[in-house]
Design a protein around this motif. Structure first.
Motif, PDB file in Angstrom:
ATOM      1  N   LEU A 101       0.819  -1.212   0.000  1.00 50.26           N
ATOM      2  CA  LEU A 101       0.000   0.000   0.000  1.00 50.26           C
ATOM      3  C   LEU A 101       0.854   1.264   0.000  1.00 50.26           C
ATOM      4  CD1 LEU A 101      -2.815  -1.012   2.528  1.00 50.26           C
ATOM      5  CD2 LEU A 101      -2.877  -1.055   0.020  1.00 50.26           C
ATOM      6  N   SER A 102       2.018   1.197   0.632  1.00 49.89           N
ATOM      7  CA  SER A 102       2.880   2.384   0.681  1.00 49.89           C
ATOM      8  C   SER A 102       3.714   2.552  -0.582  1.00 49.89           C
ATOM      9  CB  SER A 102       3.817   2.309   1.899  1.00 49.89           C
ATOM     10  OG  SER A 102       4.743   1.247   1.763  1.00 49.89           O
ATOM     11  N   ALA A 103       3.887   1.468  -1.340  1.00 50.51           N
ATOM     12  CA  ALA A 103       4.786   1.521  -2.502  1.00 50.51           C
ATOM     13  C   ALA A 103       4.397   2.592  -3.527  1.00 50.51           C
ATOM     14  CB  ALA A 103       4.874   0.140  -3.162  1.00 50.51           C
ATOM     15  N   PRO A 104       3.110   2.711  -3.931  1.00 49.73           N
ATOM     16  CA  PRO A 104       2.773   3.788  -4.866  1.00 49.73           C
ATOM     17  C   PRO A 104       3.043   5.176  -4.290  1.00 49.73           C
ATOM     18  CG  PRO A 104       1.022   2.148  -4.811  1.00 49.73           C
ATOM     19  CD  PRO A 104       1.953   1.848  -3.663  1.00 49.73           C
ATOM     20  N   LEU A 105       2.791   5.336  -2.974  1.00 53.13           N
ATOM     21  CA  LEU A 105       3.053   6.628  -2.337  1.00 53.13           C
ATOM     22  C   LEU A 105       4.551   6.931  -2.314  1.00 53.13           C
ATOM     23  CD1 LEU A 105       0.572   6.352   0.684  1.00 53.13           C
ATOM     24  CD2 LEU A 105       0.211   7.515  -1.514  1.00 53.13           C
ATOM     25  N   VAL A 106       5.347   5.906  -2.002  1.00 58.80           N
ATOM     26  CA  VAL A 106       6.797   6.089  -1.998  1.00 58.80           C
ATOM     27  C   VAL A 106       7.296   6.358  -3.417  1.00 58.80           C
ATOM     28  CG1 VAL A 106       9.021   4.989  -1.514  1.00 58.80           C
ATOM     29  CG2 VAL A 106       7.110   4.684   0.063  1.00 58.80           C
ATOM     30  N   MET A 162      10.561   0.275   2.753  1.00 53.36           N
ATOM     31  CA  MET A 162      10.216   0.594   1.369  1.00 53.36           C
ATOM     32  C   MET A 162      10.822   1.931   0.963  1.00 53.36           C
ATOM     33  SD  MET A 162       8.745  -0.500  -1.345  1.00 53.36           S
ATOM     34  CE  MET A 162       7.962  -1.946  -0.628  1.00 53.36           C
ATOM     35  N   MET A 163      10.846   2.886   1.873  1.00 58.32           N
ATOM     36  CA  MET A 163      11.383   4.223   1.573  1.00 58.32           C
ATOM     37  C   MET A 163      12.899   4.220   1.421  1.00 58.32           C
ATOM     38  SD  MET A 163       9.085   6.494   4.203  1.00 58.32           S
ATOM     39  CE  MET A 163       9.883   8.053   3.762  1.00 58.32           C
ATOM     40  N   VAL A 164      13.576   3.470   2.278  1.00 61.96           N
ATOM     41  CA  VAL A 164      15.038   3.496   2.265  1.00 61.96           C
ATOM     42  C   VAL A 164      15.624   2.361   1.445  1.00 61.96           C
ATOM     43  CG1 VAL A 164      15.342   2.097   4.361  1.00 61.96           C
ATOM     44  CG2 VAL A 164      17.083   3.764   3.728  1.00 61.96           C
ATOM     45  N   SER A 167       9.564   4.671 -11.045  1.00 58.11           N
ATOM     46  CA  SER A 167       9.308   4.552  -9.611  1.00 58.11           C
ATOM     47  C   SER A 167       7.821   4.345  -9.340  1.00 58.11           C
ATOM     48  CB  SER A 167       9.831   5.786  -8.866  1.00 58.11           C
ATOM     49  OG  SER A 167       9.162   6.960  -9.278  1.00 58.11           O
ATOM     50  N   LYS A 168       6.956   5.028 -10.093  1.00 54.61           N
ATOM     51  CA  LYS A 168       5.517   4.844  -9.925  1.00 54.61           C
ATOM     52  C   LYS A 168       5.071   3.478 -10.443  1.00 54.61           C
ATOM     53  CE  LYS A 168       4.305   9.765 -10.267  1.00 54.61           C
ATOM     54  NZ  LYS A 168       3.532  10.762 -11.037  1.00 54.61           N
ATOM     55  N   ASN A 169       5.614   3.075 -11.596  1.00 52.42           N
ATOM     56  CA  ASN A 169       5.268   1.771 -12.164  1.00 52.42           C
ATOM     57  C   ASN A 169       5.638   0.641 -11.204  1.00 52.42           C
ATOM     58  OD1 ASN A 169       4.663   3.317 -14.405  1.00 52.42           O
ATOM     59  ND2 ASN A 169       6.454   2.675 -15.576  1.00 52.42           N
ATOM     60  N   LEU A 170       6.883   0.684 -10.739  1.00 53.76           N
ATOM     61  CA  LEU A 170       7.358  -0.373  -9.854  1.00 53.76           C
ATOM     62  C   LEU A 170       6.623  -0.340  -8.520  1.00 53.76           C
ATOM     63  CD1 LEU A 170       9.320  -2.688  -9.403  1.00 53.76           C
ATOM     64  CD2 LEU A 170      11.012  -1.027  -8.600  1.00 53.76           C
TER      65      LEU A 170
END
Length: 448
Positions: A88-93, A143-145, A385-388
């Motif tokens: 869930l956080s991946a698209p935001l990151v 996910m962020m780092v 980054s958005k795709n992944l």
């Protein structure tokens, strides 16, 4: 196979005219992308690479802490939440990286990871606190780092040798899955056998991550007057019409067009098999094989072997991902995963236990190494980054259901055997999804 698109040529020419570098001149400095492979690999090692192997050893010890009131279902729910929040956080990151750059995301994530580790050591005293500190904060921080940030950066710095670069970076980072379990186990023993002691290593690594990100990470080649793959490739990419051995779409494709493409979904679902098997292994593998009567030391050894074999899978499949279509490598990996999960479902001897860990290690290693490459190759790097990030969300939404499901099955039956068979069925469906992906014969700019 594909030629370089006009948009990519323009991007290369614009980067070549960056301040401090004359047009057509070769850079005098070493291509910094090669330095970043090591830097990003180290950052992956200290974050995404080490957290789950640590949790595999440490978190089951929570069941022995009566003050927490934990059972297998609650433990599995924490792992499920961790995986779900990653998705869930991946698209935001991904959006954060697109706006602020990977370096900003990495520093912020490392600070958040430090906070989470300190909370696990000093403040977690209930299942709710466990869910928040481990399942939510630690998950978003890594996910962020880690995973998304480092993979996106490689995608920005490399085109022609993207598979090689991604593999080298991830092999460095994934070595944590081999090194981590015995080191963490030793730290736990040295600190009295309690689960809290297992997180001290991550506190130190979080601090190191902040410093490394600030000092060494560069978001894009143009930031320092370079361009993807180094000066030696600029002429061949732009002027000689270089053709790749696998399909590499170098056009500028908008994110909204990517998510409308059916092959984006099929590629993401194909990769889900790898994440499903690995999630099951990390969340319930120790409990499952313990319930079948196997020695804890043997199981810890299996976890370490899984990490080592994962490196082999990453290296072998990653090394050929610039020559063999990555999506086909993903399909092959899911077949290996299916065999392993079936072997582990009702393991009757040590060979079957190790067959599970070897197959899951190799299969997940292969999927994890080539999934970002497959995504970048098929849809280009302009919105990578958005795709992944969105692709990771798809894989983890499915995988996140497995720990809580297997935990509930264990509490009801005393084993996770049924959960293993359900996971094997999911992996088989994922293999079919990958087989349905069609590789375009020419670079059309948007795939097919």
């Amino acid at each position: 196979m594909s030629d370089i698109a006009p948009q990519e040529v323009a991007g290369i020419e614009a980067a070549a005219e960056a301040p401090g570098q004359k047009q057509g001149a070769k850079p005098k400095k070493l291509f910094y992308g090669y330095v970043l492979i090591v830097v990003l690999g180290f950052m992956y090692f200290c974050s995404s690479g080490i957290v789950l192997p640590t949790a595999t050893i440490v978190n089951p010890l929570m069941l022995e802490d009566q003050s927490l009131g934990m059972n297998a279902t609650i433990l599995g729910t924490g792992f499920s939440l961790f995986v779900l929040v990653q998705g869930l956080s991946a698209p935001l990151v991904g959006g954060l990286i697109s706006r602020k750059g990977a370096r900003f995301s990495m520093v912020s994530g490392a600070v958040l990871m430090l906070v989470a580790m300190l909370a696990l050591i000093f403040f977690v005293s209930s299942p709710i606190a466990y869910f928040i500190a481990f399942g939510i904060v630690t998950s978003a921080a890594t996910m962020m780092v880690g995973q998304l940030a480092v993979q996106s950066t490689i995608g920005d710095w490399f085109i022609a040798r993207r598979g090689m670069a991604m593999t080298a970076m991830m092999v460095i980072g994934a070595s944590a899955s081999f090194i981590g379990p015995p080191v963490v186990n030793a730290i736990v023993d040295a600190t009295g056998g309690g689960w809290r002691g297992g997180w001290y290593l991550l506190v130190a690594l979080s601090i190191i991550l902040i410093l490394v990100a600030l000092l060494f990470v560069k978001n894009k080649p143009a930031d320092i007057g370079q361009y993807p793959d180094g000066a030696a490739d600029a002429g061949s990419l732009a002027g000689e019409g270089k053709r790749f051995k696998v399909y590499k779409n170098t056009a500028q494709i908008a994110f909204k067009d990517v998510i409308r493409n059916k092959y984006f979904w099929l590629i993401s679902l194909a990769a889900t098999g790898g994440f499903a098997a690995y999630t099951l292994s990390t969340a319930q593998g120790v409990i499952h094989f313990t319930s079948l009567g196997f020695d804890h030391g043997l199981i810890v050894g299996g976890v370490a072997i899984m990490g080592g074999v994962s490196l082999v899978g990453k290296m072998l499949l990653g090394m050929v991902s610039d020559r063999i279509e990555p999506i086909r490598l993903i399909v092959g990996s899911t077949v290996v995963l299916f065999i392993g999960v079936i072997a582990g479902a009702a393991a009757q001897n040590t060979i079957m236990v190790y067959a599970f860990y070897v197959c899951v290690g190799f299969g997940f290693g292969g999927v994890n190494a080539v999934f970002p490459t497959a995504m970048a190759n098929y849809f280009g790097a302009s919105s990578f980054s958005k795709n992944l990030g969105t692709g990771i969300m798809i894989t983890t939404v499915v995988a996140s259901t497995l720990p809580v499901m297997s935990g509930a099955i264990f509490d009801a039956t005393g084993t996770c055997t049924l959960a293993f068979y359900i996971t094997a069925a999911i992996i088989a469906v994922c293999a079919v999804c990958g087989a349905l992906v069609k590789i375009p014969k020419h670079n059309s700019g948007k795939g097919e």
